[in-house]
Design an enzyme around this catalytic site. Structure first.
Site, PDB file in Angstrom:
ATOM      1  CG  HIS A  11     -12.913   3.612   3.231  1.00 47.83           C
ATOM      2  ND1 HIS A  11     -13.616   4.653   3.810  1.00 47.83           N
ATOM      3  CD2 HIS A  11     -11.608   3.964   3.271  1.00 47.83           C
ATOM      4  CE1 HIS A  11     -12.764   5.603   4.183  1.00 47.83           C
ATOM      5  NE2 HIS A  11     -11.533   5.203   3.864  1.00 47.83           N
ATOM      6  NE  ARG A  17      -6.398   1.596   0.244  1.00 48.70           N
ATOM      7  CZ  ARG A  17      -6.303   2.904   0.522  1.00 48.70           C
ATOM      8  NH1 ARG A  17      -5.122   3.481   0.615  1.00 48.70           N
ATOM      9  NH2 ARG A  17      -7.385   3.628   0.708  1.00 48.70           N
ATOM     10  CG  ASN A  73      -1.865   1.167   1.258  1.00 51.73           C
ATOM     11  OD1 ASN A  73      -1.782   2.069   0.423  1.00 51.73           O
ATOM     12  ND2 ASN A  73      -2.758   1.185   2.225  1.00 51.73           N
ATOM     13  CD  GLU A 106      -8.237  -0.909   4.059  1.00 54.12           C
ATOM     14  OE1 GLU A 106      -8.616  -0.391   2.998  1.00 54.12           O
ATOM     15  OE2 GLU A 106      -7.678  -0.268   4.970  1.00 54.12           O
ATOM     16  NE  ARG A 126      -9.922  12.901   3.082  1.00 55.75           N
ATOM     17  CZ  ARG A 126      -9.858  11.598   2.899  1.00 55.75           C
ATOM     18  NH1 ARG A 126     -10.894  10.950   2.368  1.00 55.75           N
ATOM     19  NH2 ARG A 126      -8.800  10.913   3.263  1.00 55.75           N
TER      20      ARG A 126
END
Length: 396
Positions: free
Chosen positions: A177, A88, A7, A381, A238
């Site tokens: 996600h 990823r 990742n 993940e 955000r």
């Protein structure tokens, strides 16, 4: 058979190695602050761990050091002996709707998607390029965060914009996600002892980036993030949901140009914009000390979570479980309480003792008689990417 999962971020590199076919964890770690004088590589393996300051002047040096350490500790003697490398990749656009066994042609297509995720995509591609150079001949697989959400029906993914915005510029809801949500849903079905295709789930992935997904029979049918990871819940920096006219107003009256407006929404908003801190732990500490801005930040964040749970309960019609995952979802009992409090009429009955208990394993935090089960399920993940990579490379 061993699978490496990478990742690659703009200044970081996360990695894990799994034995195949049972996908046992063998080693893993993170290179942080790549390119900075204080760069640091952390790695753990089955019988030890270590820290290596200054080992990551750039991504290539970091990955080379990872391979040296993997060889030194008997995990992977030579990178070319790997069975596959799984990556990823944040955005697959509308073109890539499933995991992808990479070759030169589709890698070139991937590069064309950079405008859809300019903050993440270049780093993801860098990881693929480096792995290809250091592991020649080893199959490379791209696993897209957006892929799980390609089951969204048009009523969920289409914005109320003219058709040409979608046709010519791919403006639509993609969602993110997805790899985390896919893993957590499979784990939920196992823990609940029911087939996934019979479950309706609401999954809240709550970290510095945060999203909520409605999952029906194992398929994503709605999700809070949109064309970019900006839309939806309040996040570390955000905004989440926002009146689309606000940036134009600020550009006209506060003198912001497009780049400054984008920076404001992505990096100076969310928790940081509300109280000056993007770290949820620091926000809680300040709120407990009586800081009114921090208290407001928690109120806004929890209220947004509750609204989405209610909205997705209506969208699904029947909810079997609400699932919290990722850093905040797994560890923040107060935020879970704020999200679920007052939803008893929706069949969500939180057990205070279970919710407050500190535990690193998957656990049910609703009362035994709650019509809707509530779970905390740690995400993985990398394990999901390894599973997908194994499946794709052994059937190709």
């Amino acid at each position: 058979m061993k699978i490496l999962v990478l990742n690659c971020g703009s200044s970081s590199l996360k990695f894990k190695v799994f034995a195949a076919p049972d996908l046992r964890w063998l080693a893993g770690g993170t290179a942080e602050r790549i390119g900075q004088p204080d760069s640091l590589l952390r790695m753990a393996w089955l019988d030890g761990a270590g820290e290596y300051p200054g080992a990551a002047p750039d991504h290539q040096a970091a990955l080379r050091q990872v391979f040296r350490l993997l060889a030194q500790h008997g995990v992977v003697a030579d990178p070319v002996q790997l069975s596959a490398v799984g990556h990823r990749v944040v955005h697959g656009g509308d073109r890539f709707r499933a995991p992808l066994l990479l070759d030169a042609a589709n890698l070139a297509e991937l590069r064309q998607l950079t405008p859809l995720a300019p903050l993440h995509h270049p780093a993801n591609l860098r990881g693929i390029e480096l792995a290809g150079a250091l592991c020649p001949g080893v199959p490379q697989v791209a696993v897209f965060d957006t892929a799980f959400h390609h089951t969204l029906p048009p009523r969920a993914w289409r914005y109320a914009l003219p058709e040409w915005t979608w046709r010519d510029y791919q403006v639509r809801r993609y969602g993110f996600h997805g790899t985390s949500v896919q893993y957590v849903c499979r784990r939920a079905a196992e823990l609940m002892g029911r087939p996934l295709d019979q479950l309706n789930l609401i999954v809240l992935h709550l970290g510095n980036g945060a999203s909520v997904t409605a999952v029906q029979g194992g398929h994503s049918v709605d999700t809070s993030m949109g064309m970019t990871p900006l839309e939806g819940l309040v996040m570390g920096t955000r905004t989440g949901d926002l009146d689309a006219a606000v940036p134009f107003y600020l550009m006209r009256h506060a003198g912001l140009d497009a780049a400054a407006a984008e920076h404001l929404l992505f990096f100076d908003s969310g928790l940081h914009g509300l109280c000056g801190s993007s770290d949820m732990r620091a926000v809680h500490a300040r709120a407990e000390a009586g800081d009114a801005d921090a208290q407001l930040a928690l109120d806004v964040t929890g209220y947004r979570l509750k609204k989405y749970i209610g909205a997705y309960s209506a969208a699904l019609g029947r909810v079997d479980a609400v699932i919290f995952t990722a850093g905040i979802g797994e560890n923040d009992a107060d935020m879970r309480r704020r999200a679920c409090g007052g939803l008893e009429r929706f069949g969500i009955w939180l057990d205070a003792g279970r919710n407050d208990a500190t535990h690193s394993e998957a656990r049910r935090i609703s009362s035994d008689d709650s019509p809707v089960q509530v779970w905390v399920i740690p995400t993985d993940e990398e394990l999901e990417i390894a599973r997908i990579t194994l499946e794709l490379t052994t059937t190709a």
